[in-house]
Design an enzyme around this catalytic site. Sequence first.
Site, PDB file in Angstrom:
ATOM      1  N   HIS A 108       0.855  -1.203  -0.109  1.00  0.00           N
ATOM      2  CA  HIS A 108       0.097   0.162  -0.017  1.00  0.00           C
ATOM      3  C   HIS A 108       0.833   1.337   0.105  1.00  0.00           C
ATOM      4  O   HIS A 108       1.859   1.240   0.649  1.00  0.00           O
ATOM      5  CB  HIS A 108      -0.980   0.183   1.127  1.00  0.00           C
ATOM      6  CG  HIS A 108      -1.605   1.349   1.406  1.00  0.00           C
ATOM      7  ND1 HIS A 108      -2.206   1.772   0.433  1.00  0.00           N
ATOM      8  CD2 HIS A 108      -1.740   2.003   2.699  1.00  0.00           C
ATOM      9  CE1 HIS A 108      -2.836   2.948   0.978  1.00  0.00           C
ATOM     10  NE2 HIS A 108      -2.274   3.050   2.211  1.00  0.00           N
ATOM     11  N   HIS A 110       0.745   6.093  -0.973  1.00  0.00           N
ATOM     12  CA  HIS A 110      -0.126   6.947  -1.415  1.00  0.00           C
ATOM     13  C   HIS A 110       0.566   7.910  -2.494  1.00  0.00           C
ATOM     14  O   HIS A 110       0.694   8.907  -2.550  1.00  0.00           O
ATOM     15  CB  HIS A 110      -0.189   7.871  -0.081  1.00  0.00           C
ATOM     16  CG  HIS A 110      -0.925   7.372   1.149  1.00  0.00           C
ATOM     17  ND1 HIS A 110      -0.514   7.815   2.525  1.00  0.00           N
ATOM     18  CD2 HIS A 110      -1.869   6.294   1.055  1.00  0.00           C
ATOM     19  CE1 HIS A 110      -1.224   7.099   3.047  1.00  0.00           C
ATOM     20  NE2 HIS A 110      -1.862   6.228   2.437  1.00  0.00           N
ATOM     21  N   ASP A 133       0.341  -4.703 -20.693  1.00  0.00           N
ATOM     22  CA  ASP A 133       1.372  -5.809 -20.363  1.00  0.00           C
ATOM     23  C   ASP A 133       1.251  -6.266 -18.914  1.00  0.00           C
ATOM     24  O   ASP A 133       1.019  -7.223 -18.419  1.00  0.00           O
ATOM     25  CB  ASP A 133       2.981  -5.033 -20.580  1.00  0.00           C
ATOM     26  CG  ASP A 133       3.107  -4.956 -21.661  1.00  0.00           C
ATOM     27  OD1 ASP A 133       4.505  -4.402 -22.121  1.00  0.00           O
ATOM     28  OD2 ASP A 133       2.722  -5.588 -22.740  1.00  0.00           O
ATOM     29  N   HIS A 173      -8.291   7.140  -1.169  1.00  0.00           N
ATOM     30  CA  HIS A 173      -7.227   6.752  -0.547  1.00  0.00           C
ATOM     31  C   HIS A 173      -6.141   6.660  -0.911  1.00  0.00           C
ATOM     32  O   HIS A 173      -5.064   7.371  -0.896  1.00  0.00           O
ATOM     33  CB  HIS A 173      -7.615   5.465   0.346  1.00  0.00           C
ATOM     34  CG  HIS A 173      -6.809   5.137   1.411  1.00  0.00           C
ATOM     35  ND1 HIS A 173      -6.919   4.029   2.696  1.00  0.00           N
ATOM     36  CD2 HIS A 173      -5.460   5.288   1.872  1.00  0.00           C
ATOM     37  CE1 HIS A 173      -5.940   3.871   3.448  1.00  0.00           C
ATOM     38  NE2 HIS A 173      -5.033   4.652   3.150  1.00  0.00           N
ATOM     39  N   TYR A 227       7.980 -12.595 -21.943  1.00  0.00           N
ATOM     40  CA  TYR A 227       8.991 -11.291 -21.373  1.00  0.00           C
ATOM     41  C   TYR A 227       9.799 -11.875 -20.303  1.00  0.00           C
ATOM     42  O   TYR A 227       9.742 -12.508 -19.390  1.00  0.00           O
ATOM     43  CB  TYR A 227       8.349 -10.041 -20.942  1.00  0.00           C
ATOM     44  CG  TYR A 227       8.991  -9.129 -20.451  1.00  0.00           C
ATOM     45  CD1 TYR A 227       9.115  -9.004 -19.141  1.00  0.00           C
ATOM     46  CD2 TYR A 227       9.539  -7.873 -21.210  1.00  0.00           C
ATOM     47  CE1 TYR A 227      10.054  -7.864 -18.436  1.00  0.00           C
ATOM     48  CE2 TYR A 227      10.357  -7.126 -20.839  1.00  0.00           C
ATOM     49  CZ  TYR A 227      10.692  -6.766 -19.459  1.00  0.00           C
ATOM     50  OH  TYR A 227      11.489  -6.096 -19.041  1.00  0.00           O
TER      51      TYR A 227
HETATM   52  O1  LIG Z   1      -2.923   5.029   4.837  1.00  0.00           O
HETATM   53  C1  LIG Z   1      -2.547   4.888   6.146  1.00  0.00           C
HETATM   54  C2  LIG Z   1      -3.436   5.461   7.235  1.00  0.00           C
HETATM   55  O2  LIG Z   1      -4.621   6.050   6.722  1.00  0.00           O
HETATM   56  C3  LIG Z   1      -1.473   4.098   6.473  1.00  0.00           C
HETATM   57  O3  LIG Z   1      -1.407   3.164   5.324  1.00  0.00           O
HETATM   58  C4  LIG Z   1      -0.070   4.830   6.432  1.00  0.00           C
HETATM   59  O4  LIG Z   1      -0.085   5.993   6.921  1.00  0.00           O
HETATM   60  C5  LIG Z   1       1.298   3.899   6.786  1.00  0.00           C
HETATM   61  O5  LIG Z   1       0.651   3.527   8.136  1.00  0.00           O
HETATM   62  P1  LIG Z   1       1.542   2.340   8.678  1.00  0.00           P
HETATM   63  O6  LIG Z   1       2.983   2.924   9.077  1.00  0.00           O
HETATM   64  O7  LIG Z   1       1.841   1.262   7.844  1.00  0.00           O
HETATM   65  O8  LIG Z   1       1.128   2.124  10.078  1.00  0.00           O
END
Ligand SMILES: O=C(CO)[C@@H](O)[C@@H](O)COP(=O)(O)O
Length: 236
Positions: A108, A110, A133, A173, A227
């Site tokens: 995950h 941002h 791809d 998000h 590939y």
């Molecule tokens: O998106 C969020 C919080 O909304 C978390 O993924 C980001 O702040 C990372 O938090 P962590 O350090 O993994 O607890």
Amino acid sequence: MSDLPEELQTSIDAVRADVAALHGELVRNGLVVWTGGNVSGRVPGADLFVIKPSGVAYDDLAAENMILCDLDGAVVPGTPGSERSPSSDTAAHAYVYRNMPEVGGVVHTHSDYATAWAARGEEIPCVITAMADEFGGPIPIGPFAIIGDDSIGRGIVETLRGHRSRAVLMANHGPFTIGSDARDAVKAAVMVEDVARTVHIAKQGGTLIPLAQEAIDSLFTRYQNVYGQTPQGALS
Ligand SMILES: O=C(CO)[C@@H](O)[C@@H](O)COP(=O)(O)O
């Protein structure tokens, strides 16, 4: 857990080292600021995964402070790193591992452009061969979900199950990616940001030209199966 079978302990140690190092790839590829992202990796053959500690600077992350969790997202007591709190998104990662047994890694971030598409609730259309791809089509939007329970994980699974894409843009998000292992999930996180940027720039310049489904299918099949190098030719 100190009385683990040697083979399982070796496997856990390898995932710890891999997940710790892969957080450096998030920084190197410009996908995170401060501590705003996380990587986890499933321990092969066990109902366990490794994830980073919450809010710890990337420079301080190491194999020994990664956190071992069970598939309910509970920290395994008495293991290295268990004295700290796991990532805020541990429940989401755990939900994916419980419901998508083929997934070996979850990431995950941002990252800027992918998160901008998520803020608009707009899927990224498949208009460049790099998307065909890597993702086999558009990159979908998942539902808005508040952190803290299974909501985010459920949104990831409901969106990606049966979908070619290894990336989902959770509305308002940011991107979550999955992969066969943690490195594959990190690659998806790097590539979703790359294509999000390119398609954003293209969209600013005029009308996007969709790729024909036949071309998307052909490109995806080639890239996923032809590939790169065979195991004999791989350098790393
Ligand atoms: O998106 C969020 C919080 O909304 C978390 O993924 C980001 O702040 C990372 O938090 P962590 O350090 O993994 O607890």
